[in-house]
Design a protein around this motif. Sequence first.
Motif, PDB file in Angstrom:
ATOM      1  N   GLU A 126       0.830  -1.208   0.000  1.00 28.50           N
ATOM      2  CA  GLU A 126       0.000   0.000   0.000  1.00 28.50           C
ATOM      3  C   GLU A 126       0.863   1.257   0.000  1.00 28.50           C
ATOM      4  OE1 GLU A 126      -2.551  -3.278   1.489  1.00 28.50           O
ATOM      5  OE2 GLU A 126      -0.544  -2.618   1.973  1.00 28.50           O
ATOM      6  N   GLU A 127       1.887   1.257   0.846  1.00 33.24           N
ATOM      7  CA  GLU A 127       2.784   2.409   0.923  1.00 33.24           C
ATOM      8  C   GLU A 127       3.518   2.613  -0.408  1.00 33.24           C
ATOM      9  OE1 GLU A 127       6.611   3.954   3.587  1.00 33.24           O
ATOM     10  OE2 GLU A 127       5.836   1.928   3.885  1.00 33.24           O
ATOM     11  N   ALA A 128       3.992   1.536  -1.005  1.00 35.96           N
ATOM     12  CA  ALA A 128       4.717   1.618  -2.278  1.00 35.96           C
ATOM     13  C   ALA A 128       3.791   2.095  -3.399  1.00 35.96           C
ATOM     14  CB  ALA A 128       5.319   0.266  -2.619  1.00 35.96           C
ATOM     15  N   ILE A 129       2.558   1.627  -3.406  1.00 37.67           N
ATOM     16  CA  ILE A 129       1.587   2.046  -4.422  1.00 37.67           C
ATOM     17  C   ILE A 129       1.286   3.529  -4.269  1.00 37.67           C
ATOM     18  CG2 ILE A 129      -0.839   1.820  -5.131  1.00 37.67           C
ATOM     19  CD1 ILE A 129      -0.475  -1.230  -4.376  1.00 37.67           C
ATOM     20  N   GLU A 130       1.121   3.966  -3.028  1.00 38.68           N
ATOM     21  CA  GLU A 130       0.833   5.377  -2.752  1.00 38.68           C
ATOM     22  C   GLU A 130       1.977   6.273  -3.243  1.00 38.68           C
ATOM     23  OE1 GLU A 130      -1.797   8.047  -1.952  1.00 38.68           O
ATOM     24  OE2 GLU A 130      -2.273   5.972  -1.453  1.00 38.68           O
ATOM     25  N   LEU A 131       3.218   5.898  -2.907  1.00 34.47           N
ATOM     26  CA  LEU A 131       4.377   6.689  -3.338  1.00 34.47           C
ATOM     27  C   LEU A 131       4.512   6.689  -4.856  1.00 34.47           C
ATOM     28  CD1 LEU A 131       7.038   5.599  -0.681  1.00 34.47           C
ATOM     29  CD2 LEU A 131       5.932   7.829  -0.865  1.00 34.47           C
ATOM     30  N   SER A 132       4.279   5.550  -5.474  1.00 30.85           N
ATOM     31  CA  SER A 132       4.354   5.448  -6.933  1.00 30.85           C
ATOM     32  C   SER A 132       3.298   6.332  -7.584  1.00 30.85           C
ATOM     33  CB  SER A 132       4.136   4.005  -7.389  1.00 30.85           C
ATOM     34  OG  SER A 132       5.121   3.164  -6.864  1.00 30.85           O
ATOM     35  N   ALA A 133       2.093   6.282  -7.053  1.00 33.70           N
ATOM     36  CA  ALA A 133       0.997   7.078  -7.613  1.00 33.70           C
ATOM     37  C   ALA A 133       1.295   8.573  -7.491  1.00 33.70           C
ATOM     38  CB  ALA A 133      -0.317   6.734  -6.921  1.00 33.70           C
ATOM     39  N   GLU A 134       1.897   8.982  -6.361  1.00 30.25           N
ATOM     40  CA  GLU A 134       2.249  10.399  -6.187  1.00 30.25           C
ATOM     41  C   GLU A 134       3.298  10.818  -7.212  1.00 30.25           C
ATOM     42  OE1 GLU A 134       3.369  10.779  -2.086  1.00 30.25           O
ATOM     43  OE2 GLU A 134       1.323  10.412  -1.401  1.00 30.25           O
ATOM     44  N   SER A 135       4.269   9.961  -7.479  1.00 31.49           N
ATOM     45  CA  SER A 135       5.278  10.259  -8.497  1.00 31.49           C
ATOM     46  C   SER A 135       4.631  10.367  -9.879  1.00 31.49           C
ATOM     47  CB  SER A 135       6.341   9.160  -8.539  1.00 31.49           C
ATOM     48  OG  SER A 135       7.061   9.122  -7.346  1.00 31.49           O
ATOM     49  N   LEU A 136       3.710   9.455 -10.158  1.00 28.73           N
ATOM     50  CA  LEU A 136       3.026   9.475 -11.445  1.00 28.73           C
ATOM     51  C   LEU A 136       2.164  10.732 -11.597  1.00 28.73           C
ATOM     52  CD1 LEU A 136       2.073   5.730 -11.731  1.00 28.73           C
ATOM     53  CD2 LEU A 136       3.505   6.997 -13.327  1.00 28.73           C
ATOM     54  N   GLU A 137       1.561  11.191 -10.494  1.00 31.04           N
ATOM     55  CA  GLU A 137       0.771  12.423 -10.553  1.00 31.04           C
ATOM     56  C   GLU A 137       1.653  13.575 -11.023  1.00 31.04           C
ATOM     57  OE1 GLU A 137      -0.881  12.964  -6.655  1.00 31.04           O
ATOM     58  OE2 GLU A 137      -2.204  11.229  -6.858  1.00 31.04           O
ATOM     59  N   ARG A 138       2.859  13.677 -10.452  1.00 26.99           N
ATOM     60  CA  ARG A 138       3.782  14.748 -10.849  1.00 26.99           C
ATOM     61  C   ARG A 138       4.180  14.607 -12.319  1.00 26.99           C
ATOM     62  NH1 ARG A 138       5.571  13.675  -5.629  1.00 26.99           N
ATOM     63  NH2 ARG A 138       7.281  12.346  -6.316  1.00 26.99           N
ATOM     64  N   LEU A 139       4.476  13.379 -12.755  1.00 26.91           N
ATOM     65  CA  LEU A 139       4.842  13.149 -14.155  1.00 26.91           C
ATOM     66  C   LEU A 139       3.699  13.521 -15.104  1.00 26.91           C
ATOM     67  CD1 LEU A 139       6.673   9.709 -13.913  1.00 26.91           C
ATOM     68  CD2 LEU A 139       7.681  11.860 -14.658  1.00 26.91           C
ATOM     69  N   LEU A 140       2.490  13.123 -14.730  1.00 25.51           N
ATOM     70  CA  LEU A 140       1.338  13.393 -15.591  1.00 25.51           C
ATOM     71  C   LEU A 140       1.030  14.889 -15.666  1.00 25.51           C
ATOM     72  CD1 LEU A 140      -0.944  10.417 -14.568  1.00 25.51           C
ATOM     73  CD2 LEU A 140       0.219  10.715 -16.751  1.00 25.51           C
ATOM     74  N   LEU A 141       1.193  15.585 -14.537  1.00 22.14           N
ATOM     75  CA  LEU A 141       0.978  17.039 -14.540  1.00 22.14           C
ATOM     76  C   LEU A 141       2.009  17.726 -15.440  1.00 22.14           C
ATOM     77  CD1 LEU A 141       0.060  17.744 -10.820  1.00 22.14           C
ATOM     78  CD2 LEU A 141      -1.403  18.045 -12.818  1.00 22.14           C
ATOM     79  N   LYS A 142       3.268  17.272 -15.373  1.00 18.22           N
ATOM     80  CA  LYS A 142       4.313  17.820 -16.252  1.00 18.22           C
ATOM     81  C   LYS A 142       3.950  17.589 -17.706  1.00 18.22           C
ATOM     82  CE  LYS A 142       8.575  17.358 -13.715  1.00 18.22           C
ATOM     83  NZ  LYS A 142       9.783  16.573 -13.583  1.00 18.22           N
ATOM     84  N   ARG A 143       3.508  16.381 -17.999  1.00 19.48           N
ATOM     85  CA  ARG A 143       3.125  16.014 -19.367  1.00 19.48           C
ATOM     86  C   ARG A 143       1.973  16.897 -19.853  1.00 19.48           C
ATOM     87  NH1 ARG A 143       3.898  12.080 -23.673  1.00 19.48           N
ATOM     88  NH2 ARG A 143       2.000  12.323 -24.862  1.00 19.48           N
ATOM     89  N   LYS A 144       1.009  17.141 -18.969  1.00 24.03           N
ATOM     90  CA  LYS A 144      -0.149  17.953 -19.320  1.00 24.03           C
ATOM     91  C   LYS A 144       0.283  19.388 -19.629  1.00 24.03           C
ATOM     92  CE  LYS A 144      -4.878  18.333 -17.680  1.00 24.03           C
ATOM     93  NZ  LYS A 144      -5.765  18.064 -16.570  1.00 24.03           N
ATOM     94  N   GLU A 145       1.202  19.912 -18.805  1.00 19.62           N
ATOM     95  CA  GLU A 145       1.713  21.268 -19.036  1.00 19.62           C
ATOM     96  C   GLU A 145       2.428  21.356 -20.377  1.00 19.62           C
ATOM     97  OE1 GLU A 145       1.233  24.109 -17.261  1.00 19.62           O
ATOM     98  OE2 GLU A 145      -0.181  22.869 -16.154  1.00 19.62           O
ATOM     99  N   LYS A 146       3.226  20.348 -20.705  1.00 18.80           N
ATOM    100  CA  LYS A 146       3.941  20.345 -21.990  1.00 18.80           C
ATOM    101  C   LYS A 146       2.982  20.366 -23.159  1.00 18.80           C
ATOM    102  CE  LYS A 146       8.341  18.044 -21.208  1.00 18.80           C
ATOM    103  NZ  LYS A 146       9.081  16.800 -21.366  1.00 18.80           N
ATOM    104  N   THR A 147       1.943  19.523 -23.096  1.00 13.03           N
ATOM    105  CA  THR A 147       1.004  19.469 -24.208  1.00 13.03           C
ATOM    106  C   THR A 147       0.212  20.768 -24.297  1.00 13.03           C
ATOM    107  OG1 THR A 147      -0.623  18.321 -22.834  1.00 13.03           O
ATOM    108  CG2 THR A 147       0.746  16.966 -24.247  1.00 13.03           C
TER     109      THR A 147
END
Length: 100
Positions: A75-96
């Motif tokens: 659960e902890e690993a999934i939570e941390l991974s999801a938070e990292s992915l949120e940052r990546l996806l937000l960056k991607r959204k800004e680029k597009t």
Amino acid sequence: MKVNVNAVNFTVDKKLIDFVQQRMDKLEKYYDKIVSSDVYLKVENTSDKENKIVEIKINVPGDDFLVKKQCKTFEEAIELSAESLERLLLKRKEKTRTHI
């Protein structure tokens, strides 16, 4: 979003699969063009307490994001991974957004 959960070297219970599905669904509010995601849950055979490894691969048009975390619980690993992915996806959204 389609979520594929793959457990390596152990059997995964329904509660953990539901947790993964709910957490991955939350990512869609950050970036709505996610095609699918693959979640790999692994248990490493070490004496170390942090032996749970989670790898999440997300497919978006034109790109794939891969995040890997190692923690004491899945659960902890999934939570941390999801938070990292949120940052990546937000960056991607800004680029597009800047290209349009």
